[in-house]
Design a protein around this motif. Structure first.
Motif, PDB file in Angstrom:
ATOM      1  N   PRO A 162     -30.598 -18.412   8.209  1.00 14.48           N
ATOM      2  CA  PRO A 162     -30.469 -19.913   8.392  1.00 14.48           C
ATOM      3  C   PRO A 162     -29.970 -20.395   7.117  1.00 14.48           C
ATOM      4  O   PRO A 162     -30.181 -19.778   5.918  1.00 14.48           O
ATOM      5  CB  PRO A 162     -31.880 -20.357   8.655  1.00 14.48           C
ATOM      6  CG  PRO A 162     -32.963 -19.653   8.092  1.00 14.48           C
ATOM      7  CD  PRO A 162     -32.279 -18.136   8.058  1.00 14.48           C
ATOM      8  N   LYS A 197     -33.901  -7.464  15.259  1.00 17.81           N
ATOM      9  CA  LYS A 197     -33.631  -8.778  15.590  1.00 17.81           C
ATOM     10  C   LYS A 197     -32.124  -9.369  15.698  1.00 17.81           C
ATOM     11  O   LYS A 197     -31.731 -10.247  16.349  1.00 17.81           O
ATOM     12  CB  LYS A 197     -34.406  -9.892  14.621  1.00 17.81           C
ATOM     13  CG  LYS A 197     -35.702  -9.696  15.271  1.00 17.81           C
ATOM     14  CD  LYS A 197     -36.415 -10.355  16.252  1.00 17.81           C
ATOM     15  CE  LYS A 197     -37.805 -10.482  16.627  1.00 17.81           C
ATOM     16  NZ  LYS A 197     -38.075 -10.878  17.892  1.00 17.81           N
ATOM     17  N   GLN A 198     -31.414  -8.928  14.744  1.00 18.33           N
ATOM     18  CA  GLN A 198     -29.931  -9.195  14.570  1.00 18.33           C
ATOM     19  C   GLN A 198     -29.393  -8.468  15.950  1.00 18.33           C
ATOM     20  O   GLN A 198     -28.536  -9.291  16.694  1.00 18.33           O
ATOM     21  CB  GLN A 198     -29.305  -8.746  13.459  1.00 18.33           C
ATOM     22  CG  GLN A 198     -27.942  -8.977  13.290  1.00 18.33           C
ATOM     23  CD  GLN A 198     -27.547 -10.556  13.020  1.00 18.33           C
ATOM     24  OE1 GLN A 198     -27.938 -11.049  11.996  1.00 18.33           O
ATOM     25  NE2 GLN A 198     -27.061 -11.133  14.062  1.00 18.33           N
ATOM     26  N   ILE A 206     -28.681 -14.366  11.648  1.00 19.48           N
ATOM     27  CA  ILE A 206     -29.988 -14.695  11.772  1.00 19.48           C
ATOM     28  C   ILE A 206     -30.589 -15.307  10.410  1.00 19.48           C
ATOM     29  O   ILE A 206     -31.494 -15.884  10.434  1.00 19.48           O
ATOM     30  CB  ILE A 206     -31.165 -13.752  12.045  1.00 19.48           C
ATOM     31  CG1 ILE A 206     -30.971 -12.391  11.131  1.00 19.48           C
ATOM     32  CG2 ILE A 206     -30.364 -12.954  13.443  1.00 19.48           C
ATOM     33  CD1 ILE A 206     -31.878 -11.481  11.060  1.00 19.48           C
ATOM     34  N   THR A 235     -31.700 -19.797  19.870  1.00 22.05           N
ATOM     35  CA  THR A 235     -31.824 -18.346  19.646  1.00 22.05           C
ATOM     36  C   THR A 235     -32.598 -17.781  18.466  1.00 22.05           C
ATOM     37  O   THR A 235     -33.554 -17.264  18.780  1.00 22.05           O
ATOM     38  CB  THR A 235     -30.411 -17.661  19.349  1.00 22.05           C
ATOM     39  OG1 THR A 235     -29.448 -17.804  20.205  1.00 22.05           O
ATOM     40  CG2 THR A 235     -30.494 -16.254  18.910  1.00 22.05           C
ATOM     41  N   MET A 236     -32.729 -18.738  17.371  1.00 22.11           N
ATOM     42  CA  MET A 236     -33.405 -18.576  16.429  1.00 22.11           C
ATOM     43  C   MET A 236     -34.924 -19.027  17.047  1.00 22.11           C
ATOM     44  O   MET A 236     -36.064 -18.435  16.280  1.00 22.11           O
ATOM     45  CB  MET A 236     -33.168 -19.509  15.227  1.00 22.11           C
ATOM     46  CG  MET A 236     -31.944 -18.985  14.553  1.00 22.11           C
ATOM     47  SD  MET A 236     -32.227 -17.541  13.298  1.00 22.11           S
ATOM     48  CE  MET A 236     -33.133 -18.097  12.140  1.00 22.11           C
ATOM     49  N   ASN A 275     -27.434 -21.594  18.691  1.00 23.50           N
ATOM     50  CA  ASN A 275     -28.002 -21.206  17.416  1.00 23.50           C
ATOM     51  C   ASN A 275     -29.518 -21.437  17.373  1.00 23.50           C
ATOM     52  O   ASN A 275     -30.122 -20.595  16.830  1.00 23.50           O
ATOM     53  CB  ASN A 275     -27.107 -21.621  16.046  1.00 23.50           C
ATOM     54  CG  ASN A 275     -25.678 -20.781  16.084  1.00 23.50           C
ATOM     55  OD1 ASN A 275     -25.349 -20.224  16.901  1.00 23.50           O
ATOM     56  ND2 ASN A 275     -24.878 -21.426  15.076  1.00 23.50           N
ATOM     57  N   ARG A 276     -29.957 -22.790  17.353  1.00 24.96           N
ATOM     58  CA  ARG A 276     -30.990 -23.182  17.360  1.00 24.96           C
ATOM     59  C   ARG A 276     -31.869 -22.545  18.264  1.00 24.96           C
ATOM     60  O   ARG A 276     -33.044 -21.998  18.123  1.00 24.96           O
ATOM     61  CB  ARG A 276     -31.201 -24.477  17.170  1.00 24.96           C
ATOM     62  CG  ARG A 276     -32.610 -25.267  17.102  1.00 24.96           C
ATOM     63  CD  ARG A 276     -33.226 -24.704  15.770  1.00 24.96           C
ATOM     64  NE  ARG A 276     -32.625 -25.157  14.654  1.00 24.96           N
ATOM     65  CZ  ARG A 276     -32.541 -26.398  13.993  1.00 24.96           C
ATOM     66  NH1 ARG A 276     -33.398 -27.286  14.522  1.00 24.96           N
ATOM     67  NH2 ARG A 276     -31.944 -26.487  12.896  1.00 24.96           N
ATOM     68  N   LYS A 299     -24.342 -19.891  11.695  1.00 25.69           N
ATOM     69  CA  LYS A 299     -25.550 -19.726  11.336  1.00 25.69           C
ATOM     70  C   LYS A 299     -26.239 -21.133  11.799  1.00 25.69           C
ATOM     71  O   LYS A 299     -25.663 -21.981  12.039  1.00 25.69           O
ATOM     72  CB  LYS A 299     -25.542 -19.828   9.849  1.00 25.69           C
ATOM     73  CG  LYS A 299     -25.373 -18.637   8.979  1.00 25.69           C
ATOM     74  CD  LYS A 299     -25.332 -18.828   7.525  1.00 25.69           C
ATOM     75  CE  LYS A 299     -25.309 -17.657   6.813  1.00 25.69           C
ATOM     76  NZ  LYS A 299     -26.518 -16.874   6.936  1.00 25.69           N
ATOM     77  N   ASP A 300     -27.700 -21.003  12.039  1.00 23.11           N
ATOM     78  CA  ASP A 300     -28.532 -22.063  12.364  1.00 23.11           C
ATOM     79  C   ASP A 300     -28.457 -22.895  11.063  1.00 23.11           C
ATOM     80  O   ASP A 300     -28.757 -22.166   9.890  1.00 23.11           O
ATOM     81  CB  ASP A 300     -29.966 -21.516  12.699  1.00 23.11           C
ATOM     82  CG  ASP A 300     -30.740 -22.725  13.257  1.00 23.11           C
ATOM     83  OD1 ASP A 300     -30.007 -23.704  13.729  1.00 23.11           O
ATOM     84  OD2 ASP A 300     -31.999 -22.365  13.462  1.00 23.11           O
ATOM     85  N   ALA A 314     -30.276 -10.785  18.702  1.00 17.69           N
ATOM     86  CA  ALA A 314     -29.464 -12.106  18.945  1.00 17.69           C
ATOM     87  C   ALA A 314     -27.931 -11.796  19.202  1.00 17.69           C
ATOM     88  O   ALA A 314     -27.600 -12.683  20.236  1.00 17.69           O
ATOM     89  CB  ALA A 314     -29.243 -12.949  17.356  1.00 17.69           C
TER      90      ALA A 314
END
Length: 474
Positions: free
Chosen positions: A73, A39-40, A71, A177-178, A174-175, A467-468, A43
Motif C-alpha cells: 500500500p 498473495k500477489q 499489494i 482486495t487488500m 483495490n481496497r 495501489k491501495d 490478487a
C-alpha cells in the motif's frame, strides 16, 4: 535523474522507515516472501475474476487488459492528508467559481488576469452554456485532482480532471482486495475508510437535483456503452449506487423532461451522471451524427429540468493551457494564495516560452493542451533523438497546442517484486464530490504506479498499475 535526489515515501532519503510506514514494515518483515508472492498471484486472479479491465485504443492489440495491482500500500499520514484536503477544497471551489464566471460576466477577463483568447479560442469552451445556471450552482460534481510529490512536505498539482474523471472503481476494488487478503493489516493500522464513496456519490448527486424535483430524485448513469474504455467503472458505480445504467437509446425527452425507458413506460430522470463527452451529448445541439446522446437534452438542461453531472463545458477548467493560470484563478476567486502549487509551466503559444522549450526539449516534459492518458506527450530525458526531432516539428507547426514542464523528481513507493521491495514512481488522484451543501474528499484516492523501473509514466494505457492508498487516522 540521480536516485539520491528522489524522495521515497517509505524511506525518505535515508534508510530509516518513515513513521506512516513503521507499523506496516514490522508486519512485512515478519511475512514469508513466498506467502506474499502467493498473495500477489491471488490478487491478480481476483482482479481477473471481477473483470476489472480497461480498453486500449489506437493499437493493433486494442483489447481489454487487466490493470496491474501491487499489494504494497501507499501510506499517507493524517497530518499530510489534512494539508492536501485544504488545498484540494480551495482549488475545487475556485474551479467552480471560474466556470460560473466565464459562462456569465467573465470578470477574470475584464480584470486582466486571464487573456480573452484563452476562452474564445479554446476548443473546450461551450458557447451553448453562456448564461446557463446549473442546478445549485454546481458545475463540477465529481472532480479528480492529480497530485505528485517531490519531498517530505512538497506536493504539486499535476492536472485537474473536471470533465468525467475516471478511476474511482479501481480505488474501491483495490481496497476491497487488500481487505480480503490482509484483514490483519486493517486491525493493526488505523486506515480511514473509502468504502462509503458510492453512497456519498448518490447522496451528493441527489442533493444537486433541480429545485422542481421531489424528495427522492431519480439518478441514472449515462454510458457510451460496452466498448468504452471505462465501461467497467460505469456499470460498477451504477450497481454500487443502486441506480440505472442507461445508454442514449434508452432515453428521450418527454413533456419537457428527460425520461428513461422502463417496463412500465418512460420514467423521468432528475440527475444524469454522464460519462459521455460534450460533443456527443445532444445530436440536436452538437454533433448531429452522435448515436450516444439524447436529442434535445440540452434544451431541457437550459430550462432547469435536469441536472447533468458534470455540467457541459467544464472541460475548459482542466485544459492544460488554463492549468497554467490556476494560481491566478485560485487567488482571484478565493482571495487566498494557493495552498497546493502548480508544476511550473511554459505556454508554448508564447514566443519566448516556445523558444526556451525548443532549446531545452531534452530536459522537459511536453504535453498536448487537450491530451490525456499519457498519449501525445514527450518526456525529454527518456526520448530518442528521432522522437525529439519529430516533436520539434510538431511544436513549430502548432505551438499553441502544447505546454511544457520541468521533469520533476517524482516520489517513489515500493512495489513487491520477486527480489523484494523495489521503488517505482507514483502519482495520486483524490476524488472530490461537490454538491450545493458541501465538498467531500475521499481519504486517499487512486495511486497510479509506473511498473517499469525508472519510468515516469503511470497511466494504465502506458503500462502503469495501481495501489491501495491508505490515509491513517492521526
Amino acid at each position: 535523474m540521480d536516485d539520491e535526489q528522489i524522495f521515497d515515501e517509505m524511506w525518505g532519503r535515508t534508510d530509516e522507515t518513515r513513521s506512516p510506514y513503521q507499523q506496516f514494515k514490522h508486519w512485512f518483515d515478519d511475512e514469508d516472501p513466498s506467502h506474499l508472492r502467493a498473495k500477489q498471484r491471488e490478487a491478480d486472479e481476483l482482479f481477473r475474476l471481477t473483470g476489472i479491465t480497461f480498453n486500449v485504443y489506437g493499437r493493433a492489440e486494442a483489447e481489454e487488459r487487466l490493470i496491474p495491482f501491487d499489494i504494497i500500500p501507499r501510506i499517507i499520514s493524517g497530518r499530510e492528508w489534512q494539508k492536501l484536503s485544504r488545498g484540494i477544497e480551495q482549488r475545487v471551489r475556485a474551479i467552480n467559481a471560474f466556470l460560473y464566471d466565464i459562462y456569465h460576466k467573465q470578470e477574470i477577463v475584464k480584470a486582466g488576469r486571464l487573456p480573452e483568447k484563452m476562452i474564445s479560442r479554446n476548443e473546450a469552451f461551450l458557447p451553448e452554456m453562456i448564461g446557463v445556471d446549473p442546478p445549485g450552482g454546481v458545475y463540477t460534481h465529481i472532480v479528480g485532482i492529480d497530485l505528485v510529490r517531490t519531498g517530505d512536505d512538497e506536493f504539486y498539482v499535476l492536472e485537474d480532471n473536471a470533465r468525467t474523471p475516471s478511476g474511482v472503481s479501481y480505488m474501491l476494488e483495490n481496497r476491497e482486495t487488500m481487505f480480503q487478503m490482509f484483514p490483519e493489516l486493517f486491525t493493526q493500522n488505523r486506515v480511514q475508510s473509502v468504502q462509503n464513496y458510492p453512497r456519498s456519490l448518490r447522496r451528493s448527486l441527489a442533493a444537486s437535483a433541480p429545485a422542481s424535483s421531489g424528495d427522492h430524485p431519480t439518478v441514472a448513469v449515462l454510458t457510451p456503452g460496452i466498448f468504452n474504455s471505462a465501461y467497467f467503472e460505469h456499470a460498477f458505480l451504477a450497481d454500487q449506487m443502486g441506480v440505472e445504467l442507461v445508454e442514449g437509446h434508452d432515453l428521450r425527452v418527454v413533456d419537457g423532461r428527460v425520461a428513461m425507458r422502463t417496463t412500465r413506460g418512460y420514467k423521468p430522470i432528475d440527475v444524469l451522471y454522464r460519462r459521455v463527452d460534450d460533443e456527443y451529448l445532444d445530436p440536436l445541439n452538437f454533433r448531429p451524427d452522435s448515436q450516444l446522446g439524447v436529442p434535445g437534452i440540452m434544451d431541457v438542461y437550459r430550462a432547469g429540468g435536469v441536472t447533468i453531472a458534470n455540467a457541459p463545458g467544464t472541460g475548459i477548467a482542466d485544459d492544460k493551457a488554463i492549468y497554467s493560470y490556476m494560481p491566478e484563478i485560485v487567488e482571484f476567486y478565493t482571495g487566498e494564495r494557493p495552498i497546493l502549487e502548480n508544476v511550473p509551466t511554459w505556454r508554448c503559444s508564447s514566443a519566448d516560452s516556445l523558444a526556451y522549450v525548443l532549446d531545452n526539449l531534452e530536459e522537459l516534459v511536453v504535453k498536448e493542451v487537450h491530451g490525456s492518458g499519457g498519449y501525445g506527450m514527450l518526456i525529454g530525458p527518456t526520448a530518442s533523438k528521432k522522437e525529439i526531432a519529430a516533436f520539434r516539428r510538431k511544436l513549430k507547426a502548432r505551438p499553441g497546442n502544447y505546454i511544457a514542464q520541468p521533469t520533476l523528481s517524482l516520489s517513489t513507493v515500493p512495489i513487491f517484486t520477486r527480489a523484494g521491495l523495489a521503488p517505482r514512481h507514483v502519482d495520486l488522484r483524490p476524488f472530490v464530490l461537490v454538491s450545493p451543501q458541501k465538498i467531500e474528499i475521499t481519504p486517499g484516492g487512486l495511486t497510479r504506479v509506473a511498473m517499469k523501473k525508472g519510468s515516469l509514466v503511470v497511466n494504465s494505457s502506458q503500462g502503469g498499475g495501481t495501489k491501495d492508498t491508505w490515509v491513517l487516522e492521526d
